[in-house]
Scaffold this motif. Structure first.
Motif, mmCIF file in Angstrom:
data_model
loop_
_atom_site.group_PDB
_atom_site.id
_atom_site.type_symbol
_atom_site.label_atom_id
_atom_site.label_comp_id
_atom_site.label_asym_id
_atom_site.label_seq_id
_atom_site.Cartn_x
_atom_site.Cartn_y
_atom_site.Cartn_z
ATOM 1 N N ALA A 1 2.058 6.856 -6.613
ATOM 2 C CA ALA A 1 0.938 7.910 -7.331
ATOM 3 C C ALA A 1 1.429 9.114 -7.134
ATOM 4 N N ARG B 1 0.971 -1.207 0.002
ATOM 5 C CA ARG B 1 0.044 0.036 -0.053
ATOM 6 C C ARG B 1 0.888 1.493 -0.151
ATOM 7 N N SER C 1 -3.743 9.930 1.028
ATOM 8 C CA SER C 1 -3.790 8.724 0.839
ATOM 9 C C SER C 1 -2.149 8.006 1.368
ATOM 10 N N ALA C 2 -1.121 9.009 0.625
ATOM 11 C CA ALA C 2 0.188 8.602 0.933
ATOM 12 C C ALA C 2 0.630 8.713 2.508
ATOM 13 N N SER D 1 -0.962 5.830 4.174
ATOM 14 C CA SER D 1 -0.079 4.434 4.002
ATOM 15 C C SER D 1 1.401 4.559 4.866
ATOM 16 N N ILE E 1 -4.489 12.590 -3.042
ATOM 17 C CA ILE E 1 -3.102 11.628 -3.370
ATOM 18 C C ILE E 1 -2.237 11.704 -2.028
ATOM 19 N N ASP F 1 2.431 1.876 -3.508
ATOM 20 C CA ASP F 1 1.567 2.168 -4.378
ATOM 21 C C ASP F 1 0.942 3.612 -4.244
ATOM 22 N N GLN F 2 0.686 4.229 -2.981
ATOM 23 C CA GLN F 2 0.456 5.424 -2.802
ATOM 24 C C GLN F 2 1.602 6.299 -2.983
ATOM 25 N N TYR F 3 3.003 6.061 -2.478
ATOM 26 C CA TYR F 3 3.922 6.893 -2.834
ATOM 27 C C TYR F 3 4.264 7.007 -4.422
#
Length: 303
Positions: free
Chosen positions: A144, A137, A276-277, A280, A273, A140-142
């Motif tokens: 993004a 996770r 979310s980062a 996570s 974004i 994926d978030q970083y």
């Protein structure tokens, strides 16, 4: 007959020796193969992650998280230098130089962060399912965030090349009082529209919407000025020119609306974004800290 038996008797020890030699060779080969398999098994067998693996992974997490703070100043520097070069008509060579240098810095930072994430993915600490899921996770978030900033460079470049380039001349360089104003406007508008069309290539959805809205405003003004040029007599030309001139009064409001819509959409997108980062990252940090505490408790260091 006697000679034949003698030859057979003499040859027997030789054949016996060859068999023993062959057996020795086979034994050595088997031993080497067994040893090789043992080494391969020992090397290839996954080792249990240790506390040092978890601590190292946590340090790498901090490095990636901190590196995200470098994007804002890099992007702002690029945006400022690039827009100034275009607005001041510094020349294509200077504009391309700034684009190459500043964009390269951002590209290098993005690649460094991708490499960091890939290196983290090889950590033995990820053998635990909980740690692995949390890391995925995080990655994926970083990832993004990295992709967003890469895209931001493209968006910024395309906007300044069009809206800040050929399109800017429409309302900064043309003389409204000139008799050739309508003709000059149509010519400049066609250049602007061509630039806006090209600027959509590679742009994201929000930027494409902005460019499309600006394009609609410019096209509408261009068509009104074309009507002035197509006028059959002086009276019609004056009438059409008056209508076109009044329409120009609303153009700033139309641009402001498009800009506000764009800024709101991009800010909302970026906020989600980043949120979310950060989420996570907090989750991943918590999982790693819990794992470290378990190691400490098992070794007695936590007492």
């Amino acid at each position: 007959m006697g000679d034949k038996k003698l030859e057979e008797t003499i040859s027997e020890p030789g054949r016996g020796g060859s068999k023993r030699a062959a057996l020795i060779v086979v034994a050595v080969v088997v031993a080497l193969v067994a040893a090789g398999l043992g080494i391969w098994f020992a090397v290839s067998r996954p080792t249990e992650p240790g506390r040092a693996d978890v601590a190292r992974l946590d340090k790498q997490r901090v490095i990636v998280d901190n590196s995200m703070n470098l994007y804002d100043p890099l992007v702002q520097q690029f945006s400022g230098r690039y827009s100034n070069a275009i607005s001041e008509k510094a020349g294509q060579a200077e504009v391309d130089k700034i684009l190459s240098q500043d964009r390269e810095r951002i590209v290098r930072e993005s690649q460094a962060n991708r490499d960091r994430l890939e290196h983290m993915a090889e950590s033995p600490a990820l053998q635990g399912q909980g740690v692995a899921d949390s890391f995925n996770r995080f990655k994926d978030q970083y990832g993004a965030v990295i992709a967003y900033n890469d895209q931001l460079v493209i968006n910024t470049t395309n906007i300044y090349r069009s809206v800040g380039g050929p399109c800017a001349a429409l309302h900064s360089s043309l003389n409204v009082a000139s008799e050739s104003y309508a003709q000059d406007y149509v010519k400049s508008a066609d250049e602007c529209l061509a630039a806006l069309g090209t600027a959509k290539d590679g742009a994201d959805a929000e930027t494409t919407t902005l460019l499309t809205e600006v394009e609609a405003v410019i096209r509408g003004q261009r068509d009104k000025q074309q009507e002035v040029l197509d006028s059959k007599d002086t009276f019609e030309r004056l009438s059409k020119s008056t209508i076109a001139g009044l329409a120009l009064l609303d153009i700033n409001d139309a641009f402001a609306k498009a800009q506000t819509t764009y800024e709101t959409a991009t800010k909302d997108k970026y906020s989600k974004i980043i949120e979310s980062a950060n989420s996570s990252n907090s989750e991943f940090e918590g999982v790693l800290q819990k794992s470290l505490e378990q190691f400490d408790a098992a070794s007695g260091e936590g007492k």
